[in-house]
Scaffold this motif. Structure first.
Motif, short mmCIF file in Angstrom:
data_model
loop_
_atom_site.label_atom_id
_atom_site.label_comp_id
_atom_site.label_asym_id
_atom_site.label_seq_id
_atom_site.Cartn_x
_atom_site.Cartn_y
_atom_site.Cartn_z
N LEU A 157 0.82 -1.21 0.00
CA LEU A 157 0.00 0.00 0.00
C LEU A 157 0.86 1.26 0.00
O LEU A 157 0.49 2.27 -0.60
N SER A 158 2.01 1.22 0.67
CA SER A 158 2.91 2.37 0.66
C SER A 158 3.42 2.65 -0.74
O SER A 158 3.48 3.80 -1.19
N LEU A 159 3.80 1.59 -1.44
CA LEU A 159 4.25 1.75 -2.82
C LEU A 159 3.13 2.27 -3.71
O LEU A 159 3.34 3.12 -4.58
N TYR A 160 1.92 1.77 -3.48
CA TYR A 160 0.81 2.21 -4.30
C TYR A 160 0.43 3.66 -3.99
O TYR A 160 0.02 4.41 -4.88
N ASN A 161 0.58 4.07 -2.72
CA ASN A 161 0.36 5.47 -2.37
C ASN A 161 1.25 6.38 -3.21
O ASN A 161 0.82 7.43 -3.70
N GLN A 162 2.51 5.99 -3.33
CA GLN A 162 3.45 6.79 -4.11
C GLN A 162 3.03 6.84 -5.57
O GLN A 162 3.08 7.89 -6.22
N HIS A 163 2.59 5.70 -6.09
CA HIS A 163 2.12 5.64 -7.47
C HIS A 163 0.91 6.56 -7.67
O HIS A 163 0.83 7.31 -8.65
N LEU A 164 -0.02 6.53 -6.72
CA LEU A 164 -1.20 7.38 -6.81
C LEU A 164 -0.83 8.86 -6.77
O LEU A 164 -1.37 9.67 -7.52
N ALA A 165 0.08 9.21 -5.86
CA ALA A 165 0.48 10.61 -5.72
C ALA A 165 1.05 11.15 -7.02
O ALA A 165 0.88 12.33 -7.35
N GLU A 166 1.73 10.30 -7.77
CA GLU A 166 2.37 10.74 -9.01
C GLU A 166 1.42 10.72 -10.20
O GLU A 166 1.51 11.57 -11.08
N THR A 167 0.51 9.75 -10.22
CA THR A 167 -0.32 9.57 -11.42
C THR A 167 -1.75 10.07 -11.26
O THR A 167 -2.39 10.46 -12.24
N ARG A 168 -2.26 10.05 -10.03
CA ARG A 168 -3.65 10.47 -9.81
C ARG A 168 -3.74 11.29 -8.52
O ARG A 168 -4.34 10.88 -7.53
N PRO A 169 -3.10 12.45 -8.51
CA PRO A 169 -3.01 13.24 -7.27
C PRO A 169 -4.36 13.64 -6.70
O PRO A 169 -4.52 13.72 -5.48
N ARG A 170 -5.34 13.90 -7.56
CA ARG A 170 -6.65 14.31 -7.05
C ARG A 170 -7.31 13.18 -6.27
O ARG A 170 -7.86 13.39 -5.19
N GLU A 171 -7.25 11.97 -6.84
CA GLU A 171 -7.82 10.82 -6.14
C GLU A 171 -7.05 10.51 -4.86
O GLU A 171 -7.64 10.14 -3.84
N TYR A 172 -5.73 10.69 -4.90
CA TYR A 172 -4.91 10.44 -3.72
C TYR A 172 -5.27 11.42 -2.60
O TYR A 172 -5.37 11.04 -1.43
N ALA A 173 -5.49 12.69 -2.98
CA ALA A 173 -5.90 13.69 -1.98
C ALA A 173 -7.23 13.31 -1.36
O ALA A 173 -7.45 13.49 -0.15
N ARG A 174 -8.13 12.75 -2.17
CA ARG A 174 -9.43 12.33 -1.64
C ARG A 174 -9.26 11.20 -0.64
O ARG A 174 -9.92 11.17 0.40
N VAL A 175 -8.36 10.27 -0.94
CA VAL A 175 -8.11 9.15 -0.03
C VAL A 175 -7.60 9.67 1.32
O VAL A 175 -8.01 9.20 2.38
N LEU A 176 -6.71 10.66 1.28
CA LEU A 176 -6.09 11.17 2.50
C LEU A 176 -6.96 12.17 3.25
O LEU A 176 -6.66 12.51 4.40
N SER A 177 -8.04 12.64 2.64
CA SER A 177 -8.82 13.73 3.24
C SER A 177 -9.39 13.39 4.63
O SER A 177 -9.42 14.27 5.50
N PRO A 178 -9.83 12.15 4.92
CA PRO A 178 -10.31 11.89 6.29
C PRO A 178 -9.21 12.07 7.34
O PRO A 178 -9.47 12.61 8.42
N LEU A 179 -7.99 11.63 7.02
CA LEU A 179 -6.88 11.79 7.96
C LEU A 179 -6.51 13.26 8.09
O LEU A 179 -6.22 13.75 9.19
#
Length: 345
Positions: free
Chosen positions: A113-135
């Protein structure tokens, strides 16, 4: 990041849930995200058609998994922080994010999941921000609580500070896999909390420093009683702290100097059991004072039982030309009679 990935066996499991549970199992076994949709379909004993009815791609499957696990984790962490003070809540959140896995399966899952987080941050930053928004929102709430408690710096930009702390903690956990290669020991939750404490301006106790009195504030800018040509005056030096953008003594401070001069001068005209308060003040500014000191020289125009009217003139050092002149009306009211300062001159 130590996220919860449990999908209750007791709840009704949809076909979409089955795909997610299968993905969790694969991640826990391999620690990698390079599995194929065909593997997920085969292990879940479904069909490609069924998969694509729920997810458009493997990325969508993993994104849904992250969404669910983040929301589930933050809900649990928020419940744990209920009733805690802000510093304890912050420690708990950082500890939970940094908690090390209790099994090799969880360790593999965290790595994936850590590796995939990095992939998301680089390729789909908007979706990654949505994932992190509750935290992010949880950390925002903790910071807001700390400001209300008087523990955190009240001047913080809460949203930006929460984002910085979130990114610092999450990225530090991603780098945790480097072990001790960078600085001899892996970064732990305690070190991250200390770092966040510094950024938040955390104090061990709420600020109980005594607030300065008005007299102390005036003293800080050099306002004090004095004389000019043998007459009582309030003076204030021209310094970088009290000038406007053109380098002259600031007009509002000149008005304050006038008000204080009149107030101090009028105390000697009060009868016992009375005090005074400014009713109105009119200032005419004539020329700037750029160096030396300003002198406010009061002169009583009328003193009565209910009011005093004064003219107060402002001069610069060694200069008989007026810099400003004011008319001030003071109301005389019942109250404890203050002691004047003219005797100090």
């Amino acid at each position: 990041m130590a996220l919860m990935t449990d999908l209750s066996e007791d709840a009704e499991v949809t076909r979409g849930d089955r795909f997610i549970k299968t993905a969790v199992a694969i991640l826990g076994e391999t620690g990698r995200t390079d599995f194929t949709v065909q593997e997920v379909v085969a292990r879940s004993k479904t069909s490609l058609r069924a998969f694509y009815q729920h997810f458009s791609s493997k990325d969508e499957l993993l994104l849904d998994l992250l969404d669910r696990t983040m929301l589930q984790s933050v809900q649990a962490w928020r419940a744990e922080t209920t009733g805690l003070d802000s510093t304890s809540a912050l420690k708990l959140v950082i500890d939970r994010v940094c908690r090390q896995p209790e099994s090799t399966t969880q360790d593999s899952l965290n790595r994936a999941l850590s590796l995939y987080n990095q992939h998301l941050a680089e390729t789909r930053p908007r979706e990654y921000a949505r994932v992190l928004s509750p935290l992010h929102q949880l950390i925002r709430d903790v910071i807001g609580q700390g400001i209300t408690e008087g523990i955190f710096n009240p001047g913080l930009d809460v949203g930006a500070t929460a984002a910085i702390i979130l990114q610092t903690v999450v990225n530090a956990q991603r780098l945790h896999w480097l072990g001790s290669e960078l600085n001899g020991t892996p970064i732990d939750a305690g070190q991250l909390y200390d770092f966040a404490s510094s950024a938040l301006g955390i104090r061990d106790e709420p600020d109980q420093t005594a607030k300065p009195t008005l007299a102390e504030l005036f003293a800080q800018i050099g306002m004090r009683p004095g004389t000019r040509d043998g007459e009582f005056a309030m003076t204030m030096p021209v310094s970088p702290h009290v000038v406007n953008t053109s380098g002259a003594l600031q007009g509002g401070l000149i008005a304050t100097l006038i008000d204080v001069a009149g107030g101090q001068y009028g105390l000697d005209f009060l009868t016992p059991g009375t005090t005074m308060t400014t009713a109105d003040l009119f200032v005419r500014y004539l020329r700037p004072i750029r160096q030396g000191s300003a002198y406010a020289v009061p002169r009583m125009l009328r003193s009565g039982r209910r009011a005093m009217v004064m003219q107060i003139d402002i001069y610069g050092d060694g200069d008989d030309e007026l810099a400003a002149t004011a008319t001030v009306n003071f109301a005389v009211i019942n109250g404890e009679t203050p002691k004047g300062v003219r005797a100090a001159t």
